[in-house]
Design an enzyme around this catalytic site. Sequence first.
Site, PDB file in Angstrom:
ATOM      1  N   PRO A   1       0.962  -1.343  -0.071  1.00 15.60           N
ATOM      2  CG  PRO A   1       0.066  -1.096   2.127  1.00 15.60           C
ATOM      3  CD  PRO A   1       0.745  -2.111   1.299  1.00 15.60           C
ATOM      4  CB  CYS A   2       1.664   3.488  -2.069  1.00 17.82           C
ATOM      5  SG  CYS A   2       2.205   2.154  -3.030  1.00 17.82           S
ATOM      6  CD  GLN A   3      -1.700   3.543   2.865  1.00 20.21           C
ATOM      7  OE1 GLN A   3      -1.596   2.925   1.947  1.00 20.21           O
ATOM      8  NE2 GLN A   3      -2.008   2.894   4.397  1.00 20.21           N
TER       9      GLN A   3
END
EC number: 2.1.1.37
Length: 429
Positions: free
Chosen positions: A80-82
């Site tokens: 995930p890259c949030q």
Amino acid sequence: MNKDEVVVSLFAGAGGFSSGFSQAGLKPLFGAEINADACQTYQENVGSPCHQLDLSTVDPSHIEMLTGGKRPFVVIGGPPCQGFSTAGPRNFADPRNLLIFNYLNIVERLSPRWLIFENVEGLLTSGGGRDLARLVREFVDMGYSVRLQKVNLAAYGVPQTRKRVLIIGNRLGIDFQFPEELYSFDSGKAKKASGKPLAPSLAEAVAGLGPAASDKDALVPYASSEPVNAFDARMRAGNRVEVVTHHVRVEAAERMQVELLKPGQTMKDLPPELWHESYRRRANRRVSDGTPTEKRGGAPSGIKRLHGNLQSLTITGPAAREFIHPTEHRPLTIRECARIQTFPDKYRWVGNNASVIQQIGNAVPPLAAERLAKHLRDIDGSFGADTRPAGAMSAKLLGFVLTEALGMSPALKSTEALLAEMHQGGFVF
């Protein structure tokens, strides 16, 4: 597999990505995954070790040690890259950034010839597009020439309309294209009429399975001694016992509502007085921390009856509760969800039902992964060799496709502008 063709699977999950690569003759040397059940499922099926590791904190040198010092042909998987677009260069102060920055450090340390990064559609607009642009910039700065595309995996033969963001990059300095799309698709929600044959339908995907059992431990025999279609044959292949697990009927909590739903209808198509209380609560819920999700933070639709003659909607963790069988008044079974995700019937799952359906919903469909793996083999002219071809170009963003729709949302236009600037040589953090 040639000893030089090292594949490493990060965020390996239950092994969907890895199984597809194995089918293409590229079995990963190992996988790395934090979830114990998923890691054990991987080992039971892929046939290579899965190291249960927290990839947000593991030292990249440890991953390099696991490769035996060999430079991988490809690293597959994506975290995930949030929320990392506004952070400083590889700044670990924000705990949300640990996974993505350490992932980048691992990729940089391993320096694979190719990389394939996969993520949910919501990444396209996360952080106003800057999360995605920052990620692409990091890959380019590491020396990768990359292409980015939103792909509907139904076009590769998966019997569901599953939209995913894929980034493929190489250190060879060569241009390339994504795999050719082989199928049209239509789930009643997402549709593409390309003139090519339709991807397998939901009904075709689950055909050949016997009636769902009521006993949670039941071993359910096939409905016929021979496969009923090509997809059924693929799912049965290698399953010597001629029975399946996890094909158990679960009664829907909203039985009355389920009986009223027609194919393609959801809870919101019913009169409000019939809405289940849990749906009322969830309809007002939004994702507040900026995490990219399947629905990009939108309200859920609760139960939905699927079309049997079309492709399924996207299989996620809640699918075995919310997706209603096209002709029966029950949710899909876990086995049906696994088939829609293209996991073969011989696949052995570790964990309780909640864990198994989450593993299935999180996975890259093996059939799509196999298509990607074969494509890499086709476009890599000197497969497995650590050489740069004559005329190699400098690392850059080669191109991107964010949507095939005629219009774009304001959020997606923002992402497009950032990537277009980068494509022209701009966009520096």
